[in-house]
Scaffold this active site. Sequence first.
Site, PDB file in Angstrom:
ATOM      1  N   ASP A   1      -5.907  -5.227  17.068  1.00 34.15           N
ATOM      2  CA  ASP A   1      -5.930  -5.837  15.730  1.00 34.15           C
ATOM      3  C   ASP A   1      -5.845  -7.356  15.813  1.00 34.15           C
ATOM      4  O   ASP A   1      -5.167  -7.992  15.011  1.00 34.15           O
ATOM      5  CB  ASP A   1      -4.800  -5.276  14.844  1.00 34.15           C
ATOM      6  CG  ASP A   1      -4.899  -5.750  13.395  1.00 34.15           C
ATOM      7  OD1 ASP A   1      -6.000  -6.125  12.967  1.00 34.15           O
ATOM      8  OD2 ASP A   1      -3.865  -5.761  12.714  1.00 34.15           O
TER       9      ASP A   1
ATOM     10  N   CYS B   1       2.697  -0.171   2.833  1.00 35.63           N
ATOM     11  CA  CYS B   1       3.254  -0.898   1.680  1.00 35.63           C
ATOM     12  C   CYS B   1       4.773  -0.756   1.580  1.00 35.63           C
ATOM     13  O   CYS B   1       5.472  -1.707   1.262  1.00 35.63           O
ATOM     14  CB  CYS B   1       2.633  -0.417   0.378  1.00 35.63           C
ATOM     15  SG  CYS B   1       0.911  -0.900   0.199  1.00 35.63           S
ATOM     16  N   HIS B   2       5.281   0.466   1.839  1.00 36.44           N
ATOM     17  CA  HIS B   2       6.716   0.700   1.657  1.00 36.44           C
ATOM     18  C   HIS B   2       7.490   0.504   2.953  1.00 36.44           C
ATOM     19  O   HIS B   2       8.704   0.682   2.974  1.00 36.44           O
ATOM     20  CB  HIS B   2       6.964   2.090   1.080  1.00 36.44           C
ATOM     21  CG  HIS B   2       6.488   2.225  -0.339  1.00 36.44           C
ATOM     22  ND1 HIS B   2       7.192   1.714  -1.409  1.00 36.44           N
ATOM     23  CD2 HIS B   2       5.363   2.759  -0.859  1.00 36.44           C
ATOM     24  CE1 HIS B   2       6.525   1.955  -2.530  1.00 36.44           C
ATOM     25  NE2 HIS B   2       5.401   2.574  -2.218  1.00 36.44           N
TER      26      HIS B   2
HETATM   27 CA    CA Z   1      -6.761  -6.771  10.872  1.00 35.15          CA
END
Ligand code: CA
Length: 676
Positions: A292, A601-602
């Site tokens: 990533d 998100c959480h």
């Molecule tokens: Ca990314």
Amino acid sequence: MNGARIANADREPGNWLSHGRTYNEQRFSPLKVINDKNVTRMGLAWHYDLDTRRGQEATPLVVDGVMYFSTAWSKVVALQAATGKPLWTYDPKVPPEWAVNACCDVVNRGVAMWGGKVFVGTLDGRLVALDAGTGKPVWEKLTIDPKFRYTITGAPRVVKGKVLIGNGGAEMNVRGYISAYDTETGNLAWRFYTVPGDPSKPFESPILGKAAKTWTGEWWKNGGGGTVWDAMAYDPQLDLLYIGTGNGDPWARKIRNSQVGDNLLASSIIALRPDTGEYVWHYQENPGDEWDYDSAAQIILADLQIDGQLRKVLLHAPKNGFFYVLDRATGKLLSAKPFVRVTWATGIDLQTGRPIESPEAQYEASNKTLVVSPGPGGAHTWQPASYSPDTGLVYFPVLEAGFAYKSAEQFSHKALAFNTGTDPVASGMPQDPNIKKGILGSIKGRLSAWDPVKQVEVWRADRPGPWNGGALSTAGNLVFEGTGNGQFEAFRANTGEKLWSASAQSGIVAGPISYTVNGEQYVAILAGWGGVMPLAAGEVARQSPQMNNVPRMLAFKLGGKASLPPAPEFKPRALTPPRTTANPATVKKGEELYQQYCSNCHGDVAVSGGVLPDLRYSGTLKTDVWFGVVLDGMLKQAGMVAFAKEISRQDAAAIREYVVYRANQSLAESGNQKKP
Ligand code: CA
């Protein structure tokens, strides 16, 4: 506002005309009324509170006494820059449930201006031109196909009468591109795709035919990624537009390729002609990336003396932890050195420009869980960096954090999940207490002052947490930065001596600016806690001291006498979960689903970083309201999508059992007595 005005921005240092102030995106202010000798006299001039408690990442623009900025949910605000008095606001009314497509909060990083218009990209993929005087829409264009999970969080730029906008979604099965729209008519002028599409169809540009040779298998069925979600810079002399691209989709390279290849032009810097979108050169920072490592972080253009020669260079400090210096006419790599602890590569080969990857970072090849640094949070990502031509240093927030990567045993793209191709349970924060302690103990944040010629750090300011704001440097020999623990601070630019600080009462992640109104200098910063780290990496984000989130714009000046209302008291809540009754197999199933659907998100392992609700504390753990929220969209208006299309009631129950289990685990760890 026009191109000549932005290109000559240094002739009007009192304005902040474009996202990075100038086309070279140096974020250096030539103002020096406020300087290292008098900054201690700086105080609050005014503040303006916002109507949303989500993350605030925008850099404001200031043009002729008016400040324009975007907020969470792609709203736009115009204020009098001397007083903070509101002139107008604009709400594009983004459907809240589109938030499930955003990897990293419902943020927006800024607006662009040109010819009496303000341009904003919206989370749901629209580009809107507003009348700068009234805030009323002049035109609006949908820049995406809404069948796909695109989002816009980046600031548009305007070059030669065209407004440029990209998008995000490299974990959501999209194909990256940048578009150029005519500022007057809103007509699409050109679009440049960053990764090849279906090879059975004609490629949109010759470079994509070449790029397609570096992909194998059926990558296009999942988009390929390579999104242009943040960085752009422009050199008017060379007439080159520079963009940075995101990772390939998904992270795991074997899933998007049958045989490993470079996957051009993902994780790259690309130079284009701004009139036509024609490709000129590229430099790929991570060929065939699997961690990533987006190359979308801010691009800075500068002219530097290197080996006795004045070179036109491009400076880049992306997620992968290396600081790159490129010749920006040709794309040739001049130098690259790590600015943090890096374990995925031992260096960058200057002859080939390629990284020398470490075997111990290849989690797909090893099929084991490997802790690699930097992690997907990146060593430095979108937070603004600033280059001072006075000191010759680049100031930027640096984050050190490893991440556990493991290949998914089975993987299929899901329409409502965060798709990485890694094992949702093994990746992230390991729950083995010793490994966890080791990872959390290694997490650091700092403001770094980096010499791009010598490729060394000259000074640093250590921060309490890893997730902090961007930097501004000024001709007053000052560097400003906000922190995740709510301080806005000034340092002497050449030495790093801390000179001043003020409380914003709220975590800061955005970058500051400076401007003048009637000759009086101001420094402004948008406060508001959010972004990817507090959403997805709760335990990491909690390394910053916890506080309330009070998003607001703050402006400071010499002798400023305004004050903030008293800070709301931060009250940690008591955990009162129901008892765990589920069997371990259900909890494990719930953990897999939680990590895949909820954690982005959480928070990883059900720990929230302070923006969205921490589900361990939810009252719905005890009632059927849980199903109404998770499956039926009961909280749709707050941004919680209905998951019924993809999650069964049994699955939702398993997720709840996992959260209940985690809440009880946390309760035991904290040593609290459960109240009856
Ligand atoms: Ca990314």
